[in-house]
Design a protein around this motif. Structure first.
Motif: not given
Length: 692
Positions: A331-358
């Protein structure tokens, strides 16, 4: 028990609970005060033996276990009712019996027969104690268990004649499966005489004439059903005629001996409905609202899950974290303006994955009390054997550590404790001559420090003898002198075969062990430190990661390869100037950092990586610390810090010198995790060779 009922599926549950009961029994035995034994502790020891005996009797194939616990239970029953005075030799025999029972459970778990000679010996010792009691009190040949006190019934209320004035115990099992009915009835028959049973609509009710307490009956039922399904009260037997209240039941009527009960009444009468059913009478010892107690029991319930299932979940979560890292990198190569919802979802997934792992990792965490609880016995027995007075103090028992590590730390910790008992703490007369308390103190403590756990073994003994260690070191050819710092002298104790013991004992002093202790701790990603003051004692500190499943790491680049450095060993990173680099031989160089000269290790030379930066002034120096030694590891670039999922390299490939494990990066490539301790040993060998 009806034919065709297979109870083998309950074996593992029984074995696990038996192990827990035996561990609890040992702790209670060690806590007993001979002069004034606590009744709750005595009852707890009795209940543990009684529950194990009941469970073993239910299965019918654990004969040695059932008979041993039966003999132990009888003696404990006499002691808890004040009919047999508790002595020190009894506690010793009871502790030995606990060890035998533990071995029996282990044998049955492995589908083997227990050691018959050991079984016969311990049973003979228990019978001898019972015989001594009978010879001392002729009237005590067959001491019955206490009869449940009679409960006064309301005026005019019917009292069953079979109860002789004491209401029978009603055991109600809710939501019971059909396959569990007969095993549970057979279990209850061992506890007394079944007066009546009713099984309908998935519920089972048994009226039992017994001297067994409600708590013990619940404990035995829990070998087959869950605790929240069991309800034990004292109730009038349905369908009985009013009768005059008679004297308390005789021992024969109660049948406390554990022998099979008489046959049940042939007629099974229906259970009265709620409107006509008499009110239940609580056990005299019960207090508070029973429904509230059962609600609390349900809320605090636990579930047993096999370790392999937990490991599978952890592996799947690890794969999820790797997949999430791949998505982040893509996702680092994606335009944050065009793909803001996708990037926000990936960011939320990262937080959830960290919480789930712990959260998943916390399932594997166990309190250090699992380890510490076995040392009161070790200290008690060895102090007695050595003729010393030693008090054990434990701190931080609730501190948690990964299950895989907590099981592996037991042996090294046991060796350190034995060393403190044997060599550290002095004899009482020696302590008195030094104005010290004749009773020595041994402290075991555990605490969290960031992503690590620190375990200390502290004694207030004589401390390490520098002169004796130096004399032994010189005899073995170690390059030491009077100018060698204490910290370096203490580290010699961890050399293979190094021992200053005057004589070999069965506790310690065999010239082996401390090197194994350090090697085992290093294999867990930890290290051990020693500090000592003459006449004041010694502290051995073990530092371990909380878990081996995940790792906070720093990724570095060498040539085209990526390596992971454990972040707990990284102290700083810098780019060295030409003035800081000093060559001491053709192959050895040192880095001068704030008054300290650090050995230089080039990572590309260690692993023969091509196209790497060879000019040390253009490379990056990562300062690492392993135990008491710091060194500079030269790499090409620093990539970043992040958590990595540890994969066992030996399982998936083979052991690689200098590498502890591997991980999968966000782009799907494999990165090797550097073994910092192996690099430290390599550095030490190079320094020794250069000195020669």
């Amino acid at each position: 028990m009806s034919a065709g009922v297979d109870l083998s599926e309950f074996y593992d549950t029984f074995f696990d609970e038996a192990d827990e009961l035996l561990a609890n029994m040992e702790q209670l035995l060690l806590n007993l005060d001979l002069a004034n034994p606590d009744s709750d502790e005595l009852n707890g020891i009795f209940r543990a033996a009684h529950s194990i005996k009941g469970g073993a009797g239910t299965f019918g194939c654990f004969e040695e276990l059932a008979k041993t616990t039966h003999l132990l239970e009888n003696l404990l029953d006499l002691i808890r009712h004040g009919e047999l005075a508790l002595r020190q030799d009894m506690i010793d025999i009871f502790l030995e019996t606990k060890d035998v029972l533990t071995d029996q459970v282990a044998a049955y778990r492995g589908s083997e027969k227990p050691d018959q000679q050991v079984y016969e010996r311990i049973c003979a010792q228990l019978r001898q104690l019972a015989l001594e009691h009978q010879q001392g009190d002729p009237a005590a040949e067959a001491t019955p268990a206490p009869v449940v006190p009679a409960v006064a019934a309301p005026a005019g209320a019917p009292v069953p004649a079979a109860a002789n004035g004491a209401l029978p115990v009603r055991v109600r099992i809710n939501r019971i499966q059909d396959k569990d009915v007969e095993p549970l009835c057979a279990e209850m028959a061992l506890m007394g005489t079944i007066l009546h049973r009713d099984h309908r609509d998935g519920n089972l009710s048994l009226w039992l004439q017994t001297g067994t307490s409600a708590a013990d009956l619940e404990a035995v039922c829990c070998f087959i059903v869950n605790a929240d399904q069991v309800d034990v009260t004292h109730e009038i037997l349905p369908g009985t005629e009013p009768a005059t209240v008679a004297p308390a039941a005789s021992p024969a009527a109660v049948n406390p001996s554990g022998a099979p009960a008489a046959a049940e009444p042939a007629a099974v009468e229906p259970e009265p409905d709620a409107a006509s059913q008499p009110a239940s009478v609580d056990h005299p010892a019960d207090s508070g609202d029973k429904s509230t107690a059962h609600k609390a029991k349900k809320e605090s319930g636990t579930i047993r899950v096999g370790v392999e299932k937990v490991d599978q979940i952890i592996n799947l979560v690890g794969e999820l974290v790797i997949t999430q890292a791949m998505l982040v990198q893509t996702s680092q190569s994606l335009d944050p303006v065009l793909h803001d919802r996708l990037l926000n979802g990936i960011e939320q997934l990262e937080r959830n994955a960290r919480d789930l792992q712990e959260a998943v990792m916390s399932i594997r965490m166990m309190p250090m009390d699992y380890v510490f609880s076995r040392f009161p016995r070790v200290v008690r027995e060895n102090a007695h054997k050595l003729g010393k007075q030693i008090k054990l103090v434990t701190k931080g028992q609730a501190t948690e550590l990964d299950k895989s590590l907590i099981e592996r730390i037991i042996d090294p910790l046991t060796h350190l404790v034995r060393n403190s008992l044997d060599h550290g703490i002095e004899m009482p007369e020696a302590r008195i001559s030094q104005d010290k308390d004749p009773e020595g103190t041994l402290i075991l403590s555990a605490q969290h420090n960031g992503g690590q756990i620190i375990i200390d073994v502290i004694d207030d003994g004589a401390g390490l003898n520098r002169e004796k260690i130096m004399k032994k070191a010189i005899a073995l050819g170690f390059p030491v002198s009077d100018a060698t710092p204490d910290d370096e002298i203490w580290q010699l104790i961890f050399a293979p075969g190094f021992s200053t013991a005057d004589k070999v004992t069965d506790i310690s002093g065999r010239g082996v062990g401390m090197d194994v202790v350090r090697r085992n701790i290093q294999s867990m990603g930890g290290h051990v430190q020693l500090s000592s003051r003459k006449g004041q004692g010694t502290t051995t500190r073990i530092v371990l990661p909380l878990t081996l499943a995940i790792l906070d790491g720093m990724s570095v680049k060498v040539g085209e390869e990526t390596f992971i450095l454990p972040l707990s060993h990284v102290t700083e990173s810098m780019q060295a100037s030409a003035e800081q680099i000093h060559r001491i031989s053709e192959t050895e160089q040192m880095l001068h950092v704030r008054g300290e000269y650090l050995p230089v290790v080039a990572l590309h030379e260690v692993f023969n990586v091509g196209n790497a930066e060879t000019d040390l002034t253009k490379a990056i120096a990562v300062i690492l610390q392993a135990e008491d030694q710091r060194f500079a590891l030269m790499v090409d670039h620093l990539i970043g810090q992040h958590q990595v999922v540890v994969k066992n390299l030996e399982t998936n490939y083979r052991k690689v010198p200098g590498i502890s494990a591997a991980t999968i990066l966000g782009d799907g490539s494999v990165a090797l995790i550097v073994d910092v301790f192996a690099l430290r040993r390599t550095t030490s060998l190079r320094q020794a060779a250069a000195a020669v």
